[in-house]
Design a protein around this motif. Structure first.
Motif, PDB file in Angstrom:
ATOM      1  N   LEU A 323       0.832  -1.211   0.000  1.00  0.00           N
ATOM      2  CA  LEU A 323       0.000   0.000   0.000  1.00  0.00           C
ATOM      3  C   LEU A 323       0.863   1.255   0.000  1.00  0.00           C
ATOM      4  N   LYS A 324       1.983   1.210   0.712  1.00  0.00           N
ATOM      5  CA  LYS A 324       2.873   2.373   0.757  1.00  0.00           C
ATOM      6  C   LYS A 324       3.492   2.654  -0.607  1.00  0.00           C
ATOM      7  N   GLN A 325       3.655   1.617  -1.414  1.00  0.00           N
ATOM      8  CA  GLN A 325       4.178   1.827  -2.769  1.00  0.00           C
ATOM      9  C   GLN A 325       3.200   2.630  -3.609  1.00  0.00           C
ATOM     10  N   SER A 326       1.911   2.475  -3.306  1.00  0.00           N
ATOM     11  CA  SER A 326       0.879   3.196  -4.063  1.00  0.00           C
ATOM     12  C   SER A 326       0.491   4.522  -3.416  1.00  0.00           C
ATOM     13  N   PHE A 327       0.461   4.545  -2.069  1.00  0.00           N
ATOM     14  CA  PHE A 327      -0.083   5.711  -1.367  1.00  0.00           C
ATOM     15  C   PHE A 327       0.941   6.473  -0.531  1.00  0.00           C
ATOM     16  N   GLY A 328       2.165   5.956  -0.406  1.00  0.00           N
ATOM     17  CA  GLY A 328       3.229   6.660   0.292  1.00  0.00           C
ATOM     18  C   GLY A 328       2.894   6.991   1.739  1.00  0.00           C
ATOM     19  N   GLU A 329       3.043   8.278   2.108  1.00  0.00           N
ATOM     20  CA  GLU A 329       2.857   8.721   3.489  1.00  0.00           C
ATOM     21  C   GLU A 329       1.390   8.712   3.936  1.00  0.00           C
ATOM     22  N   MET A 330       0.488   8.404   3.040  1.00  0.00           N
ATOM     23  CA  MET A 330      -0.928   8.311   3.412  1.00  0.00           C
ATOM     24  C   MET A 330      -1.204   7.072   4.262  1.00  0.00           C
ATOM     25  N   ILE A 363      -8.770   5.772  -5.347  1.00  0.00           N
ATOM     26  CA  ILE A 363      -8.124   5.178  -4.167  1.00  0.00           C
ATOM     27  C   ILE A 363      -8.744   3.823  -3.859  1.00  0.00           C
ATOM     28  N   LYS A 364     -10.081   3.739  -3.906  1.00  0.00           N
ATOM     29  CA  LYS A 364     -10.749   2.463  -3.612  1.00  0.00           C
ATOM     30  C   LYS A 364     -10.405   1.402  -4.655  1.00  0.00           C
ATOM     31  N   ASN A 365     -10.340   1.808  -5.920  1.00  0.00           N
ATOM     32  CA  ASN A 365      -9.995   0.852  -6.974  1.00  0.00           C
ATOM     33  C   ASN A 365      -8.570   0.330  -6.801  1.00  0.00           C
ATOM     34  N   ARG A 366      -7.643   1.239  -6.480  1.00  0.00           N
ATOM     35  CA  ARG A 366      -6.252   0.817  -6.272  1.00  0.00           C
ATOM     36  C   ARG A 366      -6.144  -0.079  -5.041  1.00  0.00           C
ATOM     37  N   LEU A 367      -6.885   0.257  -3.992  1.00  0.00           N
ATOM     38  CA  LEU A 367      -6.890  -0.568  -2.777  1.00  0.00           C
ATOM     39  C   LEU A 367      -7.402  -1.969  -3.093  1.00  0.00           C
ATOM     40  N   ARG A 368      -8.444  -2.052  -3.887  1.00  0.00           N
ATOM     41  CA  ARG A 368      -9.006  -3.353  -4.268  1.00  0.00           C
ATOM     42  C   ARG A 368      -7.969  -4.180  -5.037  1.00  0.00           C
ATOM     43  N   GLU A 369      -7.246  -3.535  -5.942  1.00  0.00           N
ATOM     44  CA  GLU A 369      -6.209  -4.239  -6.718  1.00  0.00           C
ATOM     45  C   GLU A 369      -5.102  -4.778  -5.809  1.00  0.00           C
TER      46      GLU A 369
END
Length: 392
Positions: A323-330, A363-369
């Motif tokens: 998840l950090k690879q996609s969303f970083g510091e989030m 964000i939800k679509n990326r999280l699902r992936e």
């Protein structure tokens, strides 16, 4: 709100203590705002006094868990032929037993939580999974028979008050006494008809009830509400105390509220006394803005669960890394929940905190992936992933 959008309908939100997010939306102009500054019938707001539990404990003026200020207020209410509501946000008799010699506490076999004692059934029970067992006669660690009960719930308050005012009719309204059919409405009817002098209850008694003869409300332990590991703790404490205080003096006479606390000068309690929701909002909104919490951001909580602790930790760390690879510091976490194990399953939380103007759908679509890729690994298929958008 979603249902109304489907039908192009209007929505009316009404609360004396709106959530910080809802009030912020109104301040931004997304919601219309109508302020009501007077109670129905122009009834005065109740007089709120704070009883210092720490001071009275030192002075040895406490009776069980009741301060002298609360006892005096109850005696005055009885002289005026008024009814009383006592609020404690914890059911059962005692939250935990403890060995006086070594400090051992009976714990649930399925959850990492102490067992609560219920005197009426003489049983220890877990309020998370329902596990029950007989109270121990001796310490499970050192064998000592010196066991004491720590803390108090609604059942103990009911028991103690019956000893202090034996002639008064006391009843309890919590999950344990309202399980059977019609029991809730029967308690309400009895209290409304004057068949109950003192009603002891959990959050069931805090809102939606309108009793004309309630002259006094007692909040048994305000400190318990304030110190909770959640960024909304102060907001919720203010809401609960204000709502239960509103049960006093609903007719033409002014009611009284006694708030018992170990920290009587706490700023949230002072805001309750002043009936200053605006002051609470202004303080909370600055802190939310500084640390980027709702309403300035949105949250998605990802919970990783499994019966094997090592696998849960490995899975949560791996998922968080992806998840950090996609969303970083989030990404915040993974961290264990306040109760690490529930129903034999370990729970690790990963929080995604993102700005409101970001694409929610993306964000939800990326999280699902990411979750689907995570579960594509054979070793991670048994690990359960639960997603909660805008957890509250």
């Amino acid at each position: 709100m979603v249902l109304a959008s489907y039908h192009n309908a209007k929505v009316l939100l009404g609360s004396a203590t709106p959530s910080i997010e809802s009030y912020w939306q109104a301040q931004q102009g997304k919601y219309g705002l109508v302020n009501l500054f007077t109670r129905h019938g122009a009834v005065q707001m109740p007089e709120i006094q704070v009883a210092d539990v720490k001071k009275e404990t030192f002075q040895k003026s406490m009776q069980a868990n009741f301060t002298s200020l609360l006892i005096q207020a109850m005696e005055e209410a009885f002289r005026n032929k008024e009814q009383i509501i006592l609020f404690q946000n914890r059911r059962g008799y005692s939250p935990r037993w403890q060995c006086e010699t070594c400090g051992w506490t009976p714990m649930c076999i399925q959850c990492d939580i102490s067992l609560t004692y219920h005197k009426s059934r003489h049983i220890l029970t877990c309020h998370y999974c329902g596990h029950q067992e007989a109270p121990p006669k001796k310490c499970g660690a050192c064998g000592s028979s010196a066991l004491k009960m720590v803390g108090f719930g609604t059942e103990k308050i009911e028991d103690d008050i019956a000893g202090i005012f034996p002639e008064k009719r006391v009843f309890r309204m919590d999950y344990d006494t309202t399980r059977s059919k019609n029991s809730y409405s029967q308690i309400i009817t009895d209290f409304e008809n004057g068949n109950i002098d003192i009603l002891v209850g959990t959050q069931m008694v805090t809102k939606g009830l309108d009793f004309k003869n309630v002259g006094l409300v007692g909040v048994m332990d305000a400190s318990q509400l304030l110190y909770f590991p959640d960024f909304r703790a102060y907001e919720r404490a203010y809401q609960v105390m204000s709502q239960v205080a509103g049960r006093a003096g609903r007719d033409k006479k002014r009611g009284k509220v006694i708030v018992q606390s170990h920290q009587p000068e706490h700023w949230v309690i002072l805001k309750v006394i002043e009936n200053d929701y605006k002051g609470l909002y202004e303080s909370e909104i600055l802190e939310r803005q500084e640390f980027n919490y709702p309403p300035f951001s949105r949250l998605i909580r990802v919970t990783v669960r499994h019966v094997d602790k090592a696998l849960t930790e490995r899975g949560a760390n791996e998922l968080a890394s992806h998840l950090k690879q996609s969303f970083g510091e989030m990404i915040i976490g993974p961290e264990y929940s306040s109760v690490e194990r529930i129903r034999n399953q370990y729970n690790l939380h990963i929080m995604i905190k993102f700005k409101r103007d970001m694409s929610h759908t993306r964000i939800k679509n990326r999280l699902r992936e990411v979750v689907e890729d995570f579960h594509s690994q054979p070793a991670m298929r048994p690990v359960r992933v639960v997603i909660d958008v805008d957890p509250f």
